[in-house]
Design a protein around this motif. Sequence first.
Motif, PDB file in Angstrom:
ATOM      1  N   SER A  74     -42.891  39.234  60.609  1.00  0.00           N
ATOM      2  CA  SER A  74     -42.191  39.017  61.963  1.00  0.00           C
ATOM      3  C   SER A  74     -43.300  38.918  63.078  1.00  0.00           C
ATOM      4  CB  SER A  74     -41.160  40.271  62.133  1.00  0.00           C
ATOM      5  OG  SER A  74     -40.789  40.330  63.574  1.00  0.00           O
ATOM      6  N   TYR A  99     -35.110  32.191  66.019  1.00  0.00           N
ATOM      7  CA  TYR A  99     -35.461  32.131  64.698  1.00  0.00           C
ATOM      8  C   TYR A  99     -34.604  31.944  63.692  1.00  0.00           C
ATOM      9  CZ  TYR A  99     -39.692  33.655  67.486  1.00  0.00           C
ATOM     10  OH  TYR A  99     -40.595  33.939  68.348  1.00  0.00           O
ATOM     11  N   PRO A 111     -35.453  26.579  62.630  1.00  0.00           N
ATOM     12  CA  PRO A 111     -36.547  27.459  63.335  1.00  0.00           C
ATOM     13  C   PRO A 111     -37.548  28.210  62.183  1.00  0.00           C
ATOM     14  CG  PRO A 111     -34.609  27.838  64.598  1.00  0.00           C
ATOM     15  CD  PRO A 111     -34.228  27.128  63.305  1.00  0.00           C
ATOM     16  N   THR A 112     -38.552  28.512  62.772  1.00  0.00           N
ATOM     17  CA  THR A 112     -39.540  29.374  61.854  1.00  0.00           C
ATOM     18  C   THR A 112     -38.729  30.693  61.380  1.00  0.00           C
ATOM     19  OG1 THR A 112     -41.404  28.822  62.904  1.00  0.00           O
ATOM     20  CG2 THR A 112     -41.488  30.488  61.685  1.00  0.00           C
ATOM     21  N   ASP A 170     -38.013  34.410  60.389  1.00  0.00           N
ATOM     22  CA  ASP A 170     -38.598  35.824  61.125  1.00  0.00           C
ATOM     23  C   ASP A 170     -37.689  36.894  60.513  1.00  0.00           C
ATOM     24  OD1 ASP A 170     -39.974  36.973  63.730  1.00  0.00           O
ATOM     25  OD2 ASP A 170     -38.341  37.878  63.498  1.00  0.00           O
ATOM     26  N   GLU A 176     -29.365  29.132  66.016  1.00  0.00           N
ATOM     27  CA  GLU A 176     -30.821  29.585  65.868  1.00  0.00           C
ATOM     28  C   GLU A 176     -31.656  28.805  66.924  1.00  0.00           C
ATOM     29  OE1 GLU A 176     -30.926  31.214  61.332  1.00  0.00           O
ATOM     30  OE2 GLU A 176     -31.701  29.290  61.639  1.00  0.00           O
ATOM     31  N   LYS A 210     -35.068  28.183  68.779  1.00  0.00           N
ATOM     32  CA  LYS A 210     -36.776  28.130  67.946  1.00  0.00           C
ATOM     33  C   LYS A 210     -37.689  29.295  68.339  1.00  0.00           C
ATOM     34  CE  LYS A 210     -38.479  24.860  71.311  1.00  0.00           C
ATOM     35  NZ  LYS A 210     -38.934  23.262  71.767  1.00  0.00           N
ATOM     36  N   SER A 211     -37.102  30.001  69.493  1.00  0.00           N
ATOM     37  CA  SER A 211     -37.843  31.059  70.042  1.00  0.00           C
ATOM     38  C   SER A 211     -37.081  32.001  70.664  1.00  0.00           C
ATOM     39  CB  SER A 211     -38.986  30.653  70.702  1.00  0.00           C
ATOM     40  OG  SER A 211     -38.882  30.674  72.052  1.00  0.00           O
TER      41      SER A 211
END
Length: 458
Positions: free
Chosen positions: A9, A154, A195-196, A198, A225, A227-228
């Motif tokens: 994370s 995320y 997204p990535t 986490d 979700e 993206k940040s």
Amino acid sequence: MRTAPPTTSTNRSTTHTSWRRIGASAFATAALVIGGLGTAVHASASTPVTSKAVSAKAIAAQVAKAHVKYTSQCDATPKKGYASCNALRVTSGTTAFQEEQAAKKGIAPKTVKPNAASATPTGYGPSDLQSAYGLTDAASSNGSGETIAIVDAYDDPNAEADLATYRSYYGLSACTTANGCFSKVSQTGSTTSLPTADSGWAGEISLDLDMASAICPNCNILLVEAKSSSMANLGTAVNRAVTKGAKFVSNSYGGSESSSDTSYDSSYFNHAGVAITVSAGDEGYGAEYPAASKYVTAVGGTKLSTSSNSRGWTESVWNTSSTEGTGSGCSSYDAKPTWQTDTSCSKRMISDVSAVADPATGVSVYDSYGSDGTGWNTYGGTSASAPIIASVYALAGTPGSSDYPAKYPYAAAGTSALNDVTSGSNGSCTTSYFCTAKSGYDGPTGWGTPEGIDAFTG
């Protein structure tokens, strides 16, 4: 009117070192309550292993020993323009649920160990929450065709699989992509370009999905979700949820207020006909955004305990320390909505309503993504209360197309449709009701907690 392997994370958590103790008096009749077990497993799990009856007094004495430590799932101090999730995961100690179950069985309570989740639940489950908030009948019969959107930052790669584990354990119907109940998209609406991942926010996502399932098992669930964790991306995800048809949108995150908030209001949160709920925050007295938006339902947090009263439960303001507890306060920037009538705050006052958030009386969550707390966990924080309230709105039915559903509880103020929370505080403040519970409206708990669905319909 209504129409009736893991990544690390990037937001690492900070462990809270204070201990939360539960008063014995709240559990005087705990022997009569089986916590956390759904229909499918209730009977077998509730059978004591000893033949000798355990007195309510003995159970209360053991439950009074409940104490936990917990950790923030996400960065507790996000930079300007960003938000932190408001999920708190219990890492050690014994919850009220564990103490109660141990007393009934005549055994020593198990403990939660840091970063080692349990094989079975250690917190409240669907039947507990439905009982506490008078929702058992509505949860059984309402919600079909409604969609609750969960907005988080995320990706949680295991979201659907973990949701399946939770629902199966508690005897809830399957909610999958295949049967059309569950869907997951990015803020752009893509189902493939996500997204990535986490692990911190994955815990938040699991909490949100499980609470939506616990309160409205017949509802569809849409996970959007961002993206940040920037307000711009989270706000874009809120807009995506609405464009995809969700009439109930839960947001379990927040950050410091800023002069940009009014522009965020108009860009992301002004959606008539949609019930948007937002966590009030987990750092005690003080206002957060987007809970301060005049277009959303700001949701505070309580300590929820079994009781000998006619309801069977009692609640007080969740407060662990001067910096750990439900948020509340008078906004510095957002205008007061027309339906909010408290007189000492000229702008938007937080909160509107509330639900359980104390980690020591926390909720059961299943999360398998990441190296921290894989399996069954107990969670608290106002990240639990926001999806609970969004789901109560869903049980109550689709809002009127021109309504801002945050006003609905105000129309029911002072009635039996809400449990008035009258004890506890979340810090020190000049104006008492900003931080201290009282009869009627107060900042930490708003007008109170649900007693059925009547306060959440127009």
